[in-house]
Enzyme design. Structure first.
Site, PDB file in Angstrom:
ATOM      1  N   SER A  22       0.739  -1.684  -0.042  1.00 52.29           N
ATOM      2  CA  SER A  22       0.163  -0.117  -0.135  1.00 52.29           C
ATOM      3  C   SER A  22       0.870   1.278  -0.128  1.00 52.29           C
ATOM      4  CB  SER A  22      -0.980  -0.439   0.616  1.00 52.29           C
ATOM      5  OG  SER A  22       0.081  -0.074   2.902  1.00 52.29           O
ATOM      6  N   ASN A 109      -2.577  -2.688  13.459  1.00 46.32           N
ATOM      7  CA  ASN A 109      -3.904  -1.982  12.690  1.00 46.32           C
ATOM      8  C   ASN A 109      -4.209  -0.973  13.480  1.00 46.32           C
ATOM      9  OD1 ASN A 109      -3.660  -4.156  12.099  1.00 46.32           O
ATOM     10  ND2 ASN A 109      -4.909  -5.717  13.369  1.00 46.32           N
ATOM     11  N   THR A 153     -38.845  28.587 -10.788  1.00 44.38           N
ATOM     12  CA  THR A 153     -39.439  27.134 -10.782  1.00 44.38           C
ATOM     13  C   THR A 153     -39.416  26.653 -12.158  1.00 44.38           C
ATOM     14  OG1 THR A 153     -41.550  27.347 -10.748  1.00 44.38           O
ATOM     15  CG2 THR A 153     -40.622  27.784  -8.822  1.00 44.38           C
ATOM     16  N   HIS A 154     -39.066  25.491 -12.209  1.00 47.02           N
ATOM     17  CA  HIS A 154     -38.964  24.723 -13.615  1.00 47.02           C
ATOM     18  C   HIS A 154     -37.769  24.827 -14.523  1.00 47.02           C
ATOM     19  CE1 HIS A 154     -42.660  23.082 -11.208  1.00 47.02           C
ATOM     20  NE2 HIS A 154     -42.883  24.089 -11.225  1.00 47.02           N
ATOM     21  N   SER A 275     -12.204  26.418 -28.752  1.00 45.92           N
ATOM     22  CA  SER A 275     -12.231  25.102 -29.008  1.00 45.92           C
ATOM     23  C   SER A 275     -11.463  24.843 -30.210  1.00 45.92           C
ATOM     24  CB  SER A 275     -13.893  25.268 -29.703  1.00 45.92           C
ATOM     25  OG  SER A 275     -14.036  24.142 -31.092  1.00 45.92           O
ATOM     26  N   LYS A 281     -15.781  29.883 -29.571  1.00 43.29           N
ATOM     27  CA  LYS A 281     -16.651  29.583 -29.141  1.00 43.29           C
ATOM     28  C   LYS A 281     -15.177  29.786 -27.364  1.00 43.29           C
ATOM     29  CE  LYS A 281     -18.689  26.122 -28.391  1.00 43.29           C
ATOM     30  NZ  LYS A 281     -19.100  25.097 -28.512  1.00 43.29           N
ATOM     31  N   ASN A 283     -15.598  27.974 -23.314  1.00 45.70           N
ATOM     32  CA  ASN A 283     -16.470  26.803 -23.255  1.00 45.70           C
ATOM     33  C   ASN A 283     -16.076  27.170 -21.585  1.00 45.70           C
ATOM     34  OD1 ASN A 283     -17.344  25.898 -25.381  1.00 45.70           O
ATOM     35  ND2 ASN A 283     -15.304  24.479 -25.943  1.00 45.70           N
ATOM     36  N   GLU A 288     -18.069  22.481 -15.384  1.00 43.94           N
ATOM     37  CA  GLU A 288     -18.158  21.401 -16.249  1.00 43.94           C
ATOM     38  C   GLU A 288     -17.168  20.120 -15.706  1.00 43.94           C
ATOM     39  OE1 GLU A 288     -19.325  21.683 -20.658  1.00 43.94           O
ATOM     40  OE2 GLU A 288     -17.522  23.256 -20.548  1.00 43.94           O
ATOM     41  N   TYR A 315     -10.330  -6.018  12.678  1.00 42.54           N
ATOM     42  CA  TYR A 315      -9.812  -5.320  11.004  1.00 42.54           C
ATOM     43  C   TYR A 315      -9.534  -6.331  10.204  1.00 42.54           C
ATOM     44  CZ  TYR A 315      -5.398  -3.806   7.629  1.00 42.54           C
ATOM     45  OH  TYR A 315      -5.157  -4.002   6.687  1.00 42.54           O
ATOM     46  N   GLN A 320      -8.048  -1.591   3.812  1.00 43.14           N
ATOM     47  CA  GLN A 320      -6.367  -0.961   3.194  1.00 43.14           C
ATOM     48  C   GLN A 320      -6.689  -0.136   2.131  1.00 43.14           C
ATOM     49  OE1 GLN A 320      -2.896  -2.812   2.567  1.00 43.14           O
ATOM     50  NE2 GLN A 320      -2.712  -2.969   0.582  1.00 43.14           N
ATOM     51  N   LYS A 323      -8.111   4.054   1.965  1.00 47.22           N
ATOM     52  CA  LYS A 323      -7.447   5.376   1.638  1.00 47.22           C
ATOM     53  C   LYS A 323      -7.280   6.187  -0.330  1.00 47.22           C
ATOM     54  CE  LYS A 323      -4.274   2.687   4.206  1.00 47.22           C
ATOM     55  NZ  LYS A 323      -4.927   2.098   4.923  1.00 47.22           N
TER      56      LYS A 323
HETATM   57  N1  ARG Z   1      -0.998  -1.208   4.823  1.00 49.24           N
HETATM   58  C1  ARG Z   1      -2.888  -1.576   5.540  1.00 49.24           C
HETATM   59  C2  ARG Z   1      -3.691  -0.936   5.876  1.00 49.24           C
HETATM   60  O1  ARG Z   1      -3.494   0.356   5.081  1.00 49.24           O
HETATM   61  C3  ARG Z   1      -2.078  -1.274   7.467  1.00 49.24           C
HETATM   62  C4  ARG Z   1      -2.459  -1.901   8.498  1.00 49.24           C
HETATM   63  C5  ARG Z   1      -1.765  -3.445   8.475  1.00 49.24           C
HETATM   64  N2  ARG Z   1      -1.409  -4.527   9.284  1.00 49.24           N
HETATM   65  C6  ARG Z   1      -2.602  -5.932   9.336  1.00 49.24           C
HETATM   66  N3  ARG Z   1      -2.706  -6.940   9.874  1.00 49.24           N
HETATM   67  N4  ARG Z   1      -1.693  -6.289   8.089  1.00 49.24           N
HETATM   68  O2  ARG Z   1      -4.866  -1.562   5.949  1.00 49.24           O
END
Ligand code: ARG
Length: 442
Positions: A22, A109, A153-154, A275, A281, A283, A288, A315, A320, A323
């Site tokens: 990760s 964890n 409205t509408h 454009s 143009k 834009n 958007e 956990y 993971q 994030k």
């Molecule tokens: N990279 C893991 C996460 O983002 C960290 C926690 C890892 N814990 C484990 N028991 N492998 O969740």
């Protein structure tokens, strides 16, 4: 490189290593990870689990890693499983055997849980600042452009309002968004460090020490919940989704208003593009893109809701995935808030076109009915009389205020000279409880 392996005989497959890492995502947690570890070390010394000398060595090592990352000397990359492994392995490399004591009474964890909470809390405040900035931009634009415009409205011209009051409606939305985030911060403000893997630790640690050092309001009440709770991310992403919905509605209006069909505003060149084929143009791409990116933030929210929905306590590695979704939603909302503020700051308001649109839309029809009511006509009858009067105006290609008293008399004997003042657009916006249209709200 890993923090585990004692009970393994075979090497991890290379593709599994890539699948599992990760670091490419959680590298941005380096500050929170080190700050969390610094607090943890202080607590371990306080609880006599480390000597003060060991504590000092660990603190110095962690601080040197932090400053090297900040100066760019140490890049957060490489063959590490995650940011936690990266920091711990660099620490041991720098200070030797004592580095191996850092993880006493801690699991990744509770470590990842505390890192993400610290990061989310901090970034949530940044979102609040960006909301404040946008509210300020809307206010300034309102003060400078307290002019009348058609309200809809509408998407049909309905009654006269002011541009300030229209922008003020968005300020209200963003003020509520700010409150929601403030509330989310209050709910998430609990320290999960010390929950261990899921069941605390047999060491006699003091969670109040890290709670105070890291600036949390209190330690979490339940270890199992502490390591498996990701509600705070979901709640922030729900709040971000509502912000994006508001930004998207505002973008939609800016896009409509800047079209030749409306011509109410002109976007600054800085937030428009051209454009490649049509030279004329211009834009409204920034608006958007904000409207388009709204789907992306909703997507992140639903991805994490779906990831979490079937997980048993506590956990699970599924988590993971939190994030990547959270970071993307956060970056998107921060970018969109900044761009929207700048777009509002620089847009030019075409008051004449707004006024002309009012004139062409019978926007004082309701006030003619109100006038008749003031002369004793029941409202339902007045409504019907004005309906017929509108058909007449359309046939004659006249605005209501351009009719003569004789023409008005064909529809009701109660209409006299004072009608013109009553249905004058500038007068309308100050009458009755509409006085509030004169008030520019922040
Ligand atoms: N990279 C893991 C996460 O983002 C960290 C926690 C890892 N814990 C484990 N028991 N492998 O969740």
């Amino acid at each position: 490189m890993k923090l585990w392996g004692g009970r393994f005989t075979n090497r991890e497959d290379e593709i599994m290593e890539q699948f599992n890492t990760s670091l490419p995502v959680d590298h941005r947690l380096y500050h929170e990870d080190i700050v969390g570890s610094l607090a943890h070390v202080t607590m371990l010394v306080h609880s006599d689990l480390l000597t003060p000398e060991e504590g000092e060595l660990l603190v110095n090592g962690l601080q040197s890693i932090l400053s090297d990352i900040q100066s760019g000397e140490l890049k957060v990359e490489g063959d590490y499983e995650d940011i936690h492994s990266f920091v711990e392995m660099h620490l041991t490399e720098r200070i030797g055997e004592t580095g191996k004591k850092l993880h006493t009474a801690r699991s990744r964890n509770d470590q990842v849980a505390v890192d993400v909470r610290l990061y989310a809390k901090n970034k949530a405040s940044e979102v609040m600042d960006s909301l404040e900035q946008l509210i300020d931009s809307l206010y300034k634009k309102s003060v400078d452009n307290n002019v009348i415009m058609p309200g809809y409205t509408h998407l049909q011209r309905a009654q006269v309002v002011t541009f300030s009051h229209h922008l003020g409606a968005y300020s209200q939305m963003f003020k509520r968004d700010k409150k929601r985030i403030e509330n989310a911060i209050e709910i998430m403000d609990e320290n999960p460090l010390g929950c261990g893997a899921l069941a605390g630790t047999t060491h006699n640690i003091d969670r109040n020490v890290t709670t105070e050092l890291l600036g949390f309001a209190k330690p979490v009440d339940n270890f199992l919940d502490g390591v498996s709770d990701r509600d705070y991310l979901l709640e922030l992403m729900s709040d971000f989704s509502i912000i994006m919905m508001h930004l998207s509605r505002l973008s939609e209006e800016l896009i409509l208003w800047s079209s030749q069909e409306f011509g109410f505003i002109k976007m600054d060149d800085a937030y428009s593009t051209g454009s490649s084929i049509m030279p004329q143009k211009k834009n409204p791409d920034a608006a958007e893109l904000i409207r388009g990116k709204t789907g992306r933030v909703y997507g992140s929210l639903f991805a994490l809701l779906t990831t979490m929905k079937g997980l048993p306590l506590t956990y699970n590695k599924d988590m993971q995935e939190d994030k990547e979704q959270f970071f993307d939603a956060l970056d998107t909302v921060l970018d969109c808030l900044e761009i929207m503020s700048k777009m509002i700051d620089t847009l030019h308001v075409n008051a004449d076109n707004m006024k002309a649109a009012i004139k062409a839309g019978f926007l004082n029809a309701t006030e003619v009915a109100d006038y008749l009511v003031s002369k004793g006509t029941p409202f339902r009858d007045a409504h019907s009389i004005v309906g017929k009067l509108i058909i007449y105006c359309e046939e004659q290609e006249k605005a209501i205020e351009d009719l003569t008293v004789e023409e008005f008399a064909k529809f009701s004997g109660h209409i006299a000279d004072d009608i013109y003042d009553y249905i004058d657009y500038d007068n309308i916006i100050t009458k009755g409880n509409k006085g509030l249209l004169k008030i520019v709200t922040q």
